[in-house]
Design an enzyme around this catalytic site. Sequence first.
Site, mmCIF file in Angstrom:
data_model
loop_
_atom_site.group_PDB
_atom_site.id
_atom_site.type_symbol
_atom_site.label_atom_id
_atom_site.label_comp_id
_atom_site.label_asym_id
_atom_site.label_seq_id
_atom_site.Cartn_x
_atom_site.Cartn_y
_atom_site.Cartn_z
ATOM 1 N N LYS A 166 10.626 -8.308 0.466
ATOM 2 C CA LYS A 166 10.191 -9.133 1.610
ATOM 3 C C LYS A 166 8.711 -9.239 1.437
ATOM 4 C CE LYS A 166 8.845 -11.107 5.142
ATOM 5 N NZ LYS A 166 7.698 -11.410 5.744
ATOM 6 N N CYS B 170 -7.119 -1.808 2.943
ATOM 7 C CA CYS B 170 -6.967 -0.435 3.856
ATOM 8 C C CYS B 170 -7.872 0.588 3.378
ATOM 9 C CB CYS B 170 -5.630 0.017 4.188
ATOM 10 S SG CYS B 170 -4.863 0.468 2.617
#
Length: 490
Positions: A179, A287
């Site tokens: 996804k 990140c």
Amino acid sequence: METQALKYPAIRNYVAGQPIDTPAAALLDVFSPLSGAIISAMPLSSASDLDAAVKAAQAAFPAWSATPIKERVQIFYRYKTLLERDMKALADLVREENGKTYDEARAEVEKAVELTEFACSLPQLIQGEFLEVSKGVEARAERKPLGVVASIAPFNFPNMVPHWTIPNALVLGNCMILKPSEKVPLSAVKIAELLKEAGLPDGVLNVVNGDKTIVEAICDHPGIAAVSFVGSTPIAKTVYIRATSNLKRCVALGGAKNHLIVLPDAHPEMTASNVAASMSGCAGQRCMAGSTMVGVAGIDHIVSKLVEEAKKIVPGQNLGSVISREAKERIERYITEAEAAGAKVLLDGRGAVVPGHEDGYYVGPTVVDYVTPDMAIAKEEVFGPVLAILRTKSLDEALAIENANPYGNAAAVFTQSGSHARYVMDHASAGMIGVNIGVPVPREPFSFGGWNESKFGACDITGKSSIEFWTQLKKTTTKWNPESRVNWMS
């Protein structure tokens, strides 16, 4: 909306080796952050669309898992050559949908190649164990795939992050539902097409597009055995809780607030260039970005060098865009609020405009000094090309700031002292540590993963650690000779 007039055809789900229509699904516009233009559209799939993909994966699993791993891996050897063949096209696609510079986009695809190379080494890493545990009695342990698994990917690395999961999970015998982020669905389609070209059987990888509805459906679907997620910490927590409450394995990577501790003895040029690159690479939307610099004592000479380096970073040239107009507004708000609270803006990237791309979503490199720990810019993940500088008097005070933040993805120290470096390595509360390196991303086979609220779940998402996540152990004990002496072990 006239989808045929868009630069790219409307995205479709990819199930059982074919793009499929979802006629009942509403379409969501896909924007290029480089220009602000609509470039495609993607379907907001439903739970029933996900179920069709899971059924295709379940149908493919028996044959795929029964294929010897030495044969499965041959597909990924071929796939690696296709990634290399199409490197420029793949990088262009990442740049178009994410807004990176071309060099950053190409580096992302090159990392995908490395991740695929590691997956090709898995036959040598999961040979299993064998031991004669008693006279005439043999025990063995083998790693077996879980079944159908899911990977939920973020917007900031449309090509690399799917490769954190796809090659390892599939080589190990699983079938997968991918996804992608609804902001960057184009790369996922190309990945699926190239894997099919490499010989991946239909149904082994399926792509389902959508938003929160599909994420929730993945967490709830009884046919999915494990879920990986990369995104923000609040959503990572939600995914982890929901998936595990449905008795699934889950590793969910969240956000970060990475601290770069700079000591007065740090090499000025090396430190300045590393810190500037860390805070601005990929427009700060990663990140592993060094978004907070904690200076210890006299570091003014390094800050001056840092500002000089940051001024060399130019939006539209060697600095890409941020992902959306909302992101641009949010990032600039952090800067404005810090300035109002007493911080000093040494380099201001607000209001950046790139000629020819006036509607693009750009924030220039920004350096904010004299930030205090209570300011939002010091505590929260800004996710933009912004560096907050905090000042401390001692290394212990700097480490206290690092350890007080709830995240634990990465930390780094810049120093020429081995003892100080070792002290930070031992005391920083983060899963990935750098010494004179602003972005301490481990290379394969070392795994990627943080601590604290930067990761939820056991195991890391890449490298050797991922083997345990994507497989389960089967233990077998055998005895064929009834004449062997019998004791309590046999």
